[in-house]
Design an enzyme around this catalytic site. Structure first.
Site, PDB file in Angstrom:
ATOM      1  N   THR A   1     -22.606  25.002  51.424  1.00 52.30           N
ATOM      2  CA  THR A   1     -23.949  25.574  51.544  1.00 52.30           C
ATOM      3  C   THR A   1     -24.963  24.693  50.835  1.00 52.30           C
ATOM      4  O   THR A   1     -24.743  24.281  49.690  1.00 52.30           O
ATOM      5  CB  THR A   1     -23.962  26.985  50.935  1.00 52.30           C
ATOM      6  OG1 THR A   1     -22.992  27.771  51.635  1.00 52.30           O
ATOM      7  CG2 THR A   1     -25.334  27.626  51.054  1.00 52.30           C
TER       8      THR A   1
ATOM      9  N   CYS B   1     -23.076   8.406  29.965  1.00 54.21           N
ATOM     10  CA  CYS B   1     -21.813   8.727  30.615  1.00 54.21           C
ATOM     11  C   CYS B   1     -20.641   8.120  29.869  1.00 54.21           C
ATOM     12  O   CYS B   1     -19.520   8.567  29.982  1.00 54.21           O
ATOM     13  CB  CYS B   1     -21.826   8.218  32.043  1.00 54.21           C
ATOM     14  SG  CYS B   1     -23.455   8.365  32.757  1.00 54.21           S
TER      15      CYS B   1
END
Ligand code: PLP
Length: 400
Positions: free
Chosen positions: A243, A329
């Site tokens: 979705t 990160c």
């Protein structure tokens, strides 16, 4: 004087622009339909909003709206581009080319292609962090299917010669993927001019929300075929089931439209602020070196090495300034940056580096404050550094 934290870590993420928040709000409580619902106006309105965003995003990179595939961010876009192209082109070849200073969201998926039988070439960079297009040309063989090189680096801001690399890839009939998470919305990106076939983007690097990004997938000359990595409802032309994140998509579209409209003025302003920060530090602190390309560099990036000062200690001392050493990160791991090492810095030099990432909401006042704070912190840390006193005394001896 008390002052709230100064945020200068805009390469790791950005504050959402209030105009973007405004654009997203109706998607939560009024236009909350599923963009795939075809049987009522809630769905239609959501689909219209998604279409609008697709147009806004495509326009910024010179693409057709049909070529935009929404994902959860640049990490997913990179994975889809790399695994998707590799699986779709297995019959044609098994060789992939990338660069030593790529984000881990490119290096890790390409690394794991090894277990699927891929052969990988990792190209070196020069002292300024650039890949030589000639090296790209030489690396391409008859079995090469993909070249993946970033547009602009997230640590040192260096901009690769993408247009030249794109031309070489086109000439050789090899797909060119570029991770443009740091470039889109900051500097001009044009997939036609640069000959890019696959381009990764992320909203949260351009004052949009987290958890939404896109992959540009070229539809003609050549028409790029990818094998999807997520299977399900067949959303996004079957390339990315799930979705659609309508609020995120709407925010991403708004963010990029704002970024494109303000780019000339904003990049000039940020470059001036960045240069003021750099100058201010150089005037007051000795033994500082710039990492990255002097000119082919993102306008808001400043990566400096402070000799004899550990980056981690400096970060700690700058407790009201949000900056980083290396990328967010990898900052969970205490290793010297692979980017700086690839640029030829020793481990000792690499761990003395700090990345300043200026952004839309920084002021000149903040820049001047950060100069003060850096000056004070570096001097304090050097005063207690045995290495620094040895080096300074050594220098004193030799000039006596
Ligand atoms: C931030 C960043 C990513 C990761 O993007 P997400 O949207 O957070 O997944 C990938 N590549 C580069 C160059 C980045 O700067």
């Amino acid at each position: 004087m008390t002052r709230s934290q100064v945020y200068m870590d805009n390469h790791s993420t950005t504050r959402v622009d209030p105009r973007v928040v405004e654009a997203m709000l109706p998607c939560f409580d009024r236009d909350y339909g599923n963009a795939a619902s075809r049987t009522h106006s809630f769905g239609w309105r959501a689909e219209e909003a998604v279409t609008r965003a697709r147009v806004q995003i495509a326009r910024v990179i010179g693409a057709d709206p049909k070529e935009i595939v929404f994902t959860s961010g640049a990490t997913e876009s990179n994975n889809l581009a790399i695994f998707g192209a590799f699986e779709a082109l297995r019959a044609k070849g098994d060789h992939v080319v990338t660069g030593a200073t790529e984000h881990n969201a490119v290096l890790d998926p390409i690394g794991s292609l090894g277990s699927r039988g891929a052969r990988v070439t990792v190209l070196p960079v020069d002292r300024q962090g650039r890949v030589d297009p000639d090296d790209v040309r030489k690396a391409i063989t008859a079995r090469t299917i993909l070249v993946s090189l970033m547009f602009a680096n997230n640590e040192v801001g260096t901009i690769h010669p993408v247009a030249e690399i794109g031309r070489i890839c086109k000439e050789k009939g090899v797909l060119f993927h570029s991770d443009a998470a740091q470039a889109v919305g900051k500097i001009r990106v044009d997939v036609q001019a640069e000959g890019i076939d696959l381009l990764s983007m992320s909203a949260h690097k351009v004052y949009g929300p987290k958890g939404i990004g896109a992959l540009y997938v070229r539809r003609k000359s050549p028409r790029v075929i990818l094998e999807p990595i997520l299977h399900g409802g067949g959303h996004e032309r079957g390339l990315r089931s799930g979705t659609l994140n309508v609020p995120g998509i709407v925010g991403f579209g708004a963010a990029l439209e704002i970024a494109a409209a303000s780019m000339p003025e904003e990049s000039r302003r940020l470059r001036d602020l960045r240069d003021r920060l750099h100058r201010g530090i150089l005037e007051r602190v000795a033994d500082v070196r710039l990492n990255g390309h002097p000119t082919e560099r993102l306008p808001h990036n400043l990566n400096l090495s402070f000799a004899y000062v550990e980056g981690e200690a400096l970060l700690m001392a700058l407790d009201d300034v949000a900056v980083s050493s290396g990328s967010a990160c990898t900052s969970a791991r205490k290793e010297p940056s692979h980017v700086l090492r690839a640029m030829g810095l020793s481990d000792d030099q690499a761990v003395t580096s700090i990345r300043f990432g200026l952004g839309r909401f920084n002021t000149q006042d903040e820049v001047d404050y950060v100069v003060d704070r850096v000056d004070g912190a570096v001097k304090r840390l050097r005063a207690i550094s045995p290495l620094y006193s040895v080096a300074r005394d050594g220098a004193g001896e030799s000039t006596r």
